[in-house]
Design an enzyme around this catalytic site. Structure first.
Site, PDB file in Angstrom:
ATOM      1  N   GLY A   1      -3.023 -30.578  65.021  1.00 37.59           N
ATOM      2  CA  GLY A   1      -2.411 -30.980  66.149  1.00 37.59           C
ATOM      3  C   GLY A   1      -3.731 -30.889  67.254  1.00 37.59           C
TER       4      GLY A   1
ATOM      5  N   ASP B   1       1.929 -31.996  49.397  1.00 39.79           N
ATOM      6  CA  ASP B   1       3.414 -31.760  49.774  1.00 39.79           C
ATOM      7  C   ASP B   1       4.251 -33.058  49.206  1.00 39.79           C
ATOM      8  OD1 ASP B   1       2.687 -29.412  51.112  1.00 39.79           O
ATOM      9  OD2 ASP B   1       3.212 -30.352  53.074  1.00 39.79           O
TER      10      ASP B   1
ATOM     11  N   PRO C   1     -11.549 -24.865  47.746  1.00 37.86           N
ATOM     12  CA  PRO C   1     -10.158 -25.403  47.954  1.00 37.86           C
ATOM     13  C   PRO C   1     -10.210 -26.577  48.946  1.00 37.86           C
ATOM     14  CG  PRO C   1     -10.446 -23.055  48.554  1.00 37.86           C
ATOM     15  CD  PRO C   1     -11.764 -23.502  48.185  1.00 37.86           C
TER      16      PRO C   1
ATOM     17  N   LYS D   1     -23.526 -29.947  50.729  1.00 39.07           N
ATOM     18  CA  LYS D   1     -22.705 -29.740  49.490  1.00 39.07           C
ATOM     19  C   LYS D   1     -21.533 -30.489  49.745  1.00 39.07           C
ATOM     20  CE  LYS D   1     -20.944 -25.990  47.190  1.00 39.07           C
ATOM     21  NZ  LYS D   1     -20.796 -24.603  46.960  1.00 39.07           N
TER      22      LYS D   1
ATOM     23  N   CYS E   1      15.080 -22.292  82.973  1.00 31.39           N
ATOM     24  CA  CYS E   1      16.363 -22.838  82.199  1.00 31.39           C
ATOM     25  C   CYS E   1      17.161 -21.714  81.856  1.00 31.39           C
ATOM     26  CB  CYS E   1      15.946 -23.527  80.862  1.00 31.39           C
ATOM     27  SG  CYS E   1      17.035 -24.778  80.198  1.00 31.39           S
TER      28      CYS E   1
ATOM     29  N   MET F   1      17.252 -19.170  84.674  1.00 31.72           N
ATOM     30  CA  MET F   1      17.638 -19.418  85.956  1.00 31.72           C
ATOM     31  C   MET F   1      19.310 -19.161  85.847  1.00 31.72           C
ATOM     32  SD  MET F   1      18.636 -22.768  88.122  1.00 31.72           S
ATOM     33  CE  MET F   1      20.241 -22.759  87.847  1.00 31.72           C
TER      34      MET F   1
ATOM     35  N   GLU G   1      28.660 -20.047  77.580  1.00 32.84           N
ATOM     36  CA  GLU G   1      28.113 -19.946  76.327  1.00 32.84           C
ATOM     37  C   GLU G   1      28.081 -18.559  75.868  1.00 32.84           C
ATOM     38  OE1 GLU G   1      23.750 -20.664  76.595  1.00 32.84           O
ATOM     39  OE2 GLU G   1      23.550 -20.886  74.620  1.00 32.84           O
TER      40      GLU G   1
ATOM     41  N   HIS H   1      12.308 -27.462  82.851  1.00 35.75           N
ATOM     42  CA  HIS H   1      11.173 -26.743  81.962  1.00 35.75           C
ATOM     43  C   HIS H   1       9.771 -27.123  82.689  1.00 35.75           C
ATOM     44  CE1 HIS H   1      13.420 -24.991  78.731  1.00 35.75           C
ATOM     45  NE2 HIS H   1      14.005 -25.766  79.008  1.00 35.75           N
TER      46      HIS H   1
ATOM     47  N   GLU I   1       6.888 -26.006  82.419  1.00 38.57           N
ATOM     48  CA  GLU I   1       5.799 -25.885  81.490  1.00 38.57           C
ATOM     49  C   GLU I   1       5.481 -26.866  80.710  1.00 38.57           C
ATOM     50  OE1 GLU I   1       8.902 -24.569  81.014  1.00 38.57           O
ATOM     51  OE2 GLU I   1       9.480 -24.430  78.989  1.00 38.57           O
TER      52      GLU I   1
HETATM   53  N1  GLN Z   1      21.241 -22.154  76.336  1.00 42.93           N
HETATM   54  C1  GLN Z   1      21.364 -22.643  77.677  1.00 42.93           C
HETATM   55  C2  GLN Z   1      22.003 -24.097  77.510  1.00 42.93           C
HETATM   56  O1  GLN Z   1      22.066 -24.815  76.737  1.00 42.93           O
HETATM   57  C3  GLN Z   1      19.754 -22.753  78.037  1.00 42.93           C
HETATM   58  C4  GLN Z   1      18.834 -23.656  77.215  1.00 42.93           C
HETATM   59  C5  GLN Z   1      17.388 -23.424  77.660  1.00 42.93           C
HETATM   60  O2  GLN Z   1      16.948 -22.544  78.224  1.00 42.93           O
HETATM   61  N2  GLN Z   1      16.809 -24.326  77.063  1.00 42.93           N
HETATM   62  O3  GLN Z   1      22.203 -24.460  78.846  1.00 42.93           O
END
Ligand code: GLN
Length: 545
Positions: free
Chosen positions: A35, A163, A206, A239, A396, A399, A420, A521, A523
């Site tokens: 990747g 595979d 290989p 080679k 996420c 928070m 949850e 997110h 990131e």
């Molecule tokens: N488990 C939490 C939710 O579903 C947070 C999910 C996460 O951090 N991506 O809302």
């Protein structure tokens, strides 16, 4: 009665298109960095003035990786349109400007799902539906990109050559090359050259066998990317080229390097862009790598250290928080800091000496997550960050737990929780929206992809972004429960980001040096030269810049 004959014309269209294609396969072992190689080829082509697109085909039967555990698959990377994809798409976005969407992430599950749906509808009435040509045609259809938007499409095939589940992809590539013409398609094979310490030698067998497997399937690779921990000699390249039937300048040394951001320049020095562009009869004279040179310059000019504690369930897995690690590195580069990540398993925290565990850490980050394990430990880490005024960044789940911790320990709502983890909690500070309650299926039903968010004026969040409207990517089911907003606000929590329908997207604590937590997110939108502002400022706060 004779079987109804297959309409082969559909599967044999001689390509007239302008598009050039690069296929990337891998051999010998997995985790070779296919990747990354694909992404870096994209970077080199963009540096040569071309527009690229990248696609990944994964041979597993899950429709997407969204339902897999990080143990199986590493991070699930989310695109702007909400597609849950392989983490390699994160490399593609960090290294190139390609616009990626759900059509760039395929799996056998997705391919078979659409064929079987059509079969049930009766689209193939009278026919026997088979791997060749139906599956291979469907694969080829998804490999193709219409002319006009980009110049080169890079297609990476997951897994390792040989595979069983990868076979239809190799057959599809063989046909694809035949249809589009050798000069318009290039196949790059990434293989491991192991170094045998006892023999003090790099071994090529290989890799030779892996190429032999490919050739047995009718595919002659044009380039061989040799993953190696030691430099390889010209003789060894010759080679390998001879035995694999690859031109010697198509045999590329791909050495282990300190930072993945050194790879584009390394591949350029190895002649990768020149070889590819010559193969496509394109001008190869103007590859401008200033961006990657600038990153290398910044990487070597770092003058201070910063340590970030990352508290997460999967800290032992290299790839589970891939994009978070990369975004932290982008933030560190922007601040001239050498980054050290201290990986902390939350289960080790309750009842421990927190001062000792977090000693030397400039900041605490809690990334996304699912499920019960580690929740109390993460809450303990948040409480520690809040009380000791260490910069804290929650993402996420990070928070959601920041609001739970605040509700419990600042507002005094004992037993507050997310439904949850405790469906019976007396104070459901985080819970499901009505729409989520109606879903029974798990795949693709979370709040996914980009949503707009308004930033409250004067907040740290708004200052960090430097604007008042943002769009960020999501992947979660639960939301902050607005019924508790007033109580938390009265006690000093600031709701700094508000999204569609009044959903809380970000919180911060007013009298804390840097305590920001976001439901989305960030990131997924950080790049090495365009660090995400929150990661940039979190690192700055942690390094006391
Ligand atoms: N488990 C939490 C939710 O579903 C947070 C999910 C996460 O951090 N991506 O809302």
């Amino acid at each position: 009665m004779a079987a109804k004959s297959v309409d082969w014309s559909a599967s044999f269209r001689l390509g007239e298109s302008e598009m050039r294609y690069i296929f990337i396969s891998g051999g010998v072992v997995s985790s070779l960095g296919k990747g990354l190689t694909a992404a870096c080829i994209g970077a080199l082509l963009e540096a040569s003035g071309l527009r690229v697109s990248l696609k990944k085909f994964d041979p597993y039967l899950n429709v997407d990786p969204g339902t897999m555990s990080p143990f199986q698959h590493g991070e699930v990377y989310v695109l702007a349109d909400g597609a849950e994809t392989d983490l390699d798409l994160g490399h593609y976005e960090r290294f190139t400007n390609a616009k990626l969407d759900a059509s760039c992430s395929l799996s056998s599950g997705k391919i078979y799902e659409s064929i079987i749906r059509r079969e049930r509808r009766g689209d193939y009435l009278g026919e026997t539906v088979q791997v060749i040509p139906h599956v291979t045609d469907e694969i080829k259809k998804h490999m193709e990109v219409p002319d006009g938007e980009v110049d080169v499409t890079i297609v990476e095939i997951g897994g390792t050559v040989g595979d069983i589940e990868g076979m239809p992809y190799m057959e599809a590539i063989r046909q694809f090359i035949l249809e589009h013409g050798k000069g318009n398609v290039l196949h790059g094979h990434v293989a491991l050259l192991p170094f045998l310490r006892v023999a003090d030698e790099i071994k090529t067998k290989p890799a030779q066998q892996s190429v032999a497997l490919l050739r047995g399937m009718g595919i002659q690779p044009d380039m061989l990317f040799c993953r190696t921990e030691k430099p390889i000699t010209v003789d060894l390249r010759k080679k390998l080229g001879l035995f694999c039937n690859v031109a010697a300048d198509g045999v590329i040394e791909e050495l282990d390097v300190q930072s993945i951001y050194e790879v584009p320049a390394m591949l350029h020095r190895g002649g990768v862009d020149r070889f590819i562009l010559n193969h496509f009869s394109m001008d190869s004279s103007s590859c401008d790598l200033w961006e990657w040179e600038e990153i290398a310059r910044r990487a070597s000019a770092r003058s201070r250290d910063v340590a970030i504690a990352l508290v997460g369930k999967y800290v032992d897995l290299k790839d589970a928080y891939k994009s978070v690690y990369e975004a932290l590195e982008h933030g560190a580069l922007a601040n001239g800091c050498r980054l050290r990540i201290v990986r902390i398993d939350p289960d080790t925290l309750p009842g421990s000496d927190m001062d000792a565990i977090f000693a030397g850490c400039g900041g605490i980050l809690i990334p996304g997550g699912f499920g019960n394990r580690g929740i109390e430990g993460k809450l303990a880490a948040i409480a520690y960050g809040r009380r000791t005024r260490i910069p804290f960044f929650g993402i996420c789940l990070g928070m959601q737990l920041a609001t739970v911790e605040f509700a419990r320990n600042v507002v005094g709502l004992a037993g507050a929780n997310s439904t949850e983890f405790d469906p019976q909690t007396p104070y459901p500070v985080v819970s499901l929206m009505e729409e989520q309650k109606s879903f029974t299926a798990k795949g693709g039903t979370m709040r996914l992809g980009s949503y707009d968010c308004s930033l409250a004026a004067g907040t740290k969040l708004q200052k960090s972004y430097g604007c008042s409207k943002i769009s960020e990517r999501h992947r979660h089911r639960y939301e902050f429960n607005g019924a508790y907003g007033k109580q938390l606000e009265e006690n000093g929590m600031v709701f700094s980001g508000i999204g569609v329908g009044g959903l809380v997207e970000a919180v911060e604590i007013a009298d804390h040096p840097w305590f920001i937590a976001v439901q989305y997110h960030p990131e997924f939108q950080s790049k090495p030269l365009r660090p995400h502002p929150l990661f940039r400022d979190f690192i700055a706060a942690a390094a006391k810049i």
